[in-house]
Design an enzyme around this catalytic site. Sequence first.
Site, mmCIF file in Angstrom:
data_model
loop_
_atom_site.group_PDB
_atom_site.id
_atom_site.type_symbol
_atom_site.label_atom_id
_atom_site.label_comp_id
_atom_site.label_asym_id
_atom_site.label_seq_id
_atom_site.Cartn_x
_atom_site.Cartn_y
_atom_site.Cartn_z
ATOM 1 N N HIS A 183 0.837 -1.380 -0.037
ATOM 2 C CA HIS A 183 -0.087 -0.045 -0.089
ATOM 3 C C HIS A 183 0.850 1.044 -0.271
ATOM 4 O O HIS A 183 0.419 2.309 -0.648
ATOM 5 C CB HIS A 183 -0.850 -0.176 1.320
ATOM 6 C CG HIS A 183 -2.177 -0.607 0.880
ATOM 7 N ND1 HIS A 183 -2.718 -1.484 1.706
ATOM 8 C CD2 HIS A 183 -2.872 -0.891 -0.005
ATOM 9 C CE1 HIS A 183 -4.018 -1.955 1.400
ATOM 10 N NE2 HIS A 183 -4.059 -1.874 0.064
ATOM 11 N N ARG A 325 -13.722 -9.550 -11.479
ATOM 12 C CA ARG A 325 -13.347 -11.231 -11.673
ATOM 13 C C ARG A 325 -13.755 -11.800 -10.275
ATOM 14 O O ARG A 325 -13.615 -11.290 -9.095
ATOM 15 C CB ARG A 325 -11.878 -11.295 -11.586
ATOM 16 C CG ARG A 325 -11.275 -12.839 -11.883
ATOM 17 C CD ARG A 325 -10.049 -13.034 -12.082
ATOM 18 N NE ARG A 325 -9.021 -12.608 -11.071
ATOM 19 C CZ ARG A 325 -7.893 -12.576 -10.847
ATOM 20 N NH1 ARG A 325 -7.177 -12.841 -11.853
ATOM 21 N NH2 ARG A 325 -7.022 -12.463 -9.742
ATOM 22 N N GLU A 424 -6.551 -18.443 -19.255
ATOM 23 C CA GLU A 424 -4.977 -18.306 -18.491
ATOM 24 C C GLU A 424 -4.736 -19.799 -18.393
ATOM 25 O O GLU A 424 -3.800 -20.187 -17.780
ATOM 26 C CB GLU A 424 -5.276 -17.691 -17.152
ATOM 27 C CG GLU A 424 -6.393 -18.006 -16.306
ATOM 28 C CD GLU A 424 -6.520 -16.960 -15.097
ATOM 29 O OE1 GLU A 424 -5.547 -16.344 -14.724
ATOM 30 O OE2 GLU A 424 -7.504 -17.251 -14.574
ATOM 31 N N ASN A 447 -0.032 -14.013 -16.610
ATOM 32 C CA ASN A 447 0.853 -14.360 -15.583
ATOM 33 C C ASN A 447 0.582 -16.025 -15.412
ATOM 34 O O ASN A 447 1.609 -16.737 -15.195
ATOM 35 C CB ASN A 447 0.379 -13.921 -14.250
ATOM 36 C CG ASN A 447 0.313 -12.185 -14.476
ATOM 37 O OD1 ASN A 447 0.853 -11.729 -15.258
ATOM 38 N ND2 ASN A 447 -0.321 -11.433 -13.474
ATOM 39 N N ASP A 448 -0.592 -16.267 -15.222
ATOM 40 C CA ASP A 448 -0.796 -17.886 -15.254
ATOM 41 C C ASP A 448 -0.817 -18.600 -16.593
ATOM 42 O O ASP A 448 -0.050 -19.733 -16.597
ATOM 43 C CB ASP A 448 -2.100 -18.252 -14.982
ATOM 44 C CG ASP A 448 -2.319 -17.976 -13.175
ATOM 45 O OD1 ASP A 448 -1.455 -18.476 -12.661
ATOM 46 O OD2 ASP A 448 -3.138 -17.632 -12.667
ATOM 47 N N CYS A 495 -4.923 -8.662 -19.219
ATOM 48 C CA CYS A 495 -4.706 -8.198 -17.772
ATOM 49 C C CYS A 495 -3.530 -8.839 -17.102
ATOM 50 O O CYS A 495 -3.391 -8.610 -16.013
ATOM 51 C CB CYS A 495 -6.306 -8.249 -16.848
ATOM 52 S SG CYS A 495 -6.385 -9.901 -16.699
HETATM 53 C C1 PEP Z 1 -3.041 -13.549 -14.703
HETATM 54 O O1 PEP Z 1 -2.966 -14.780 -14.399
HETATM 55 O O2 PEP Z 1 -2.311 -13.164 -15.540
HETATM 56 C C2 PEP Z 1 -4.021 -12.681 -13.921
HETATM 57 C C3 PEP Z 1 -4.078 -11.554 -14.260
HETATM 58 O O3 PEP Z 1 -4.460 -13.013 -12.587
HETATM 59 P P1 PEP Z 1 -3.534 -13.238 -11.338
HETATM 60 O O4 PEP Z 1 -2.273 -12.464 -11.417
HETATM 61 O O5 PEP Z 1 -4.369 -12.490 -10.382
HETATM 62 O O6 PEP Z 1 -3.524 -14.780 -11.163
HETATM 63 MG MG MG Z 2 -4.482 -15.752 -12.894
#
Ligand code: PEP
Ligand code: MG
Length: 535
Positions: A183, A325, A424, A447-448, A495
Site C-alpha cells: 500500500h 473477477r 489463462e 501471468n498464469d 490483464c
Molecule cells: C493472470 O494470471 O495473468 C492474472 C491477471 O491473474 P492473477 O495474476 O491474479 O493470477
Molecule cells: Mg491468474
Amino acid sequence: MKEIHVAGTASRGIVVSHVLKYEEPDYTPSGGGITAEQAEAEQETFEHARQAVKAALGELAAQSDIFAAHLAIMDDFVLLESVGGRIAGEHKNAQAAVHETIEELASMFDVIDDPYMRERGADVRDIGKRLMAELKGITPPDLGNLKHEGIVAARELYPSDMVRLDPALVKGIITEEGGVTSHVSIIAGSLGIPVLAGVGPVLDELEEDMMVCMDAGEGILVLDPDEETLSRYRARREASERERLHLKRLRTMPAATKNGRRIRLCVNAGSIQEIENALPMNIDGVGLFRSELLYMESTQFPTEEEQFEVYKKAAILCPGELTVRTLDIGGDKALSYFELDREENPFLGWRAIRISLDMKDMFKQQLRAILRAGAFGHVRILFPMLISLEELRQAKAVVRECMEELQMEQTAFDGKMEIGMMIETPASVLLAEEFAREADFFSIGTNDLTQYLLAVDRGNTRLAGRYDYFHPAVLKAIAHVIEAGHRQGIPVGMCGEMAGDLQAVPILLKMGLDEFSMSAGSIDYVREKILKAEL
Ligand code: PEP
Ligand code: MG
C-alpha cells in the site's frame, strides 16, 4: 560510492537528494507473563488501547479506504478472540498477546506467492504497531515533521506512516523490506513519489544526509555518488521530469494508434483506492478488479451486502466498464478463515472457479452483489481459470439463477450484464473458438498462462529466466486467442503483467489486442506507446 540493483520496480523517476533516515521505535513487547488475577486488568489495558486506536483510525477512515479497512480489522473477531485467549488462557500481558497475535495473523500472508496478497500482511502489522505504540506509550516518528527535503530511508513503511507525509519534502522513498504492490508503494505512486522497495539491508550503510541517487524505473540506488555520477543523474533527472510532464499532457488524449485504431486502456485494481489513484490518468475502465482482496482482508466470507457496497462504489467511480473477477483463491492465495487441504500441486489444485462452482452458496452471494452493482454503472463479470465449456455453462447458469431470484425479489440489477472469461489455461487457448461463441469477452491472463504453457512456476525465483511471456509458444497462444475471439465477434483484452510491458505493446497491437489492463504506474507510458504506434 556503491551501486545497488533492485529487482522489480513499480514506480519510475530519478531522484538525487540527501538521506533522511526514518528510525523506528522499539515496538517489541516488554514483560510477558502475568498471574491469573492480573488477566482482567490486562484485558482492560488492551481494550483501552484498542479504543484509542479505533478513534485515531476513525478520523483517517474518511480520507482513505485503506484506513477504513484497518478500522474494520480492529473489531475483528479473530483478533479479539486471539488476544483475549492469550491473556486469559495463556496468562500473557496485553503487549505480548498483541505482538503474538499480529505476527500470527500477518504471517499467514507472508507465505503467499502472489506479491499483491503477500503485502497485505503489512496492513496487519501496521495495526499491530499502532496498538503497540498505544500500549507502550510511544509517539511514532512523523513524516510530517521532516527538517528538510530528501529521500526517506526506512526498514519498512506502513500506510499509517504515510498519512502526514509532505510530498513537497519527500523526494523519494527507499525501504529495505516490502514490495512494489504494498500500500505504501501504491500511495507513494499516487503522489508521484518514486519508490525503491525491498532493496535489502542498506540502512547501516546509509548515513543521515548522505547523498544518494536513485533510478526507480531501472531499480538502481547509488550511495555516496562521485561527482561524475552526480552530474550524470542530475541530467537524467531533468530529462525524466520533462518526460513526465510530457506524459501528463498526453493524458487528455484517448489511447489510439496513429492510424486511428482506438485501444481501451484500463487499470488493474484490488481496491477502491487503486481505482481512485488511476482516475487522473484518464482510464477507459477497470479491466480487472481482483475481488479476492476483499475476501482476504476480511475474517469471514464477506456477505452479499458487504460486497455490494464495494462493487457499487467502484462502479460509480469507474469511468467505463468495471470488470469484476469472481473469487480467485487457492494456488498461492489463502483465506485465514477457510482452510484448504494441503495439496501436492496447489496451482493445479482446487482454486478459483473450481471452488466457486463447488461452493455454490458463496458463489451466489458474490454474483448477486456484482449483478446488483450493475444497476449503478457499467459492470462486467469475469470468470478465472476456466478449462471447459461445461464450467462456463455451469457458471452462467448460476448467474441466471441469481438474476431470477433478484427479479422475484424486485431488487435492481443489470439483467444484460456481459460475462467474460480469463484465458489463462492451455485448455482455454485450444478451445478459444468454442469459448468465444459463449462468452461476451476474453481477458488474457499472461501471468498464469505463461506458467501453465511453459510448465514454469511463476513464483520460483530460480526459474525466473525461464518464465518468459515472449516465448514463441506464449506469443502463438495469444495470437490464436485474439484471432479466435475476433472471428466470433467478441473483444479480447489482456490483464496479465505483459499488458504493461512497453516492449510487448507493439507486438500485442499488431496482433489486434483490443484492451490493455495494467497497474496504474504503467498507464501513462503505455498510452504514449500506443499513440506512437502505426499499424
Ligand atoms: C493472470 O494470471 O495473468 C492474472 C491477471 O491473474 P492473477 O495474476 O491474479 O493470477
Ligand atoms: Mg491468474
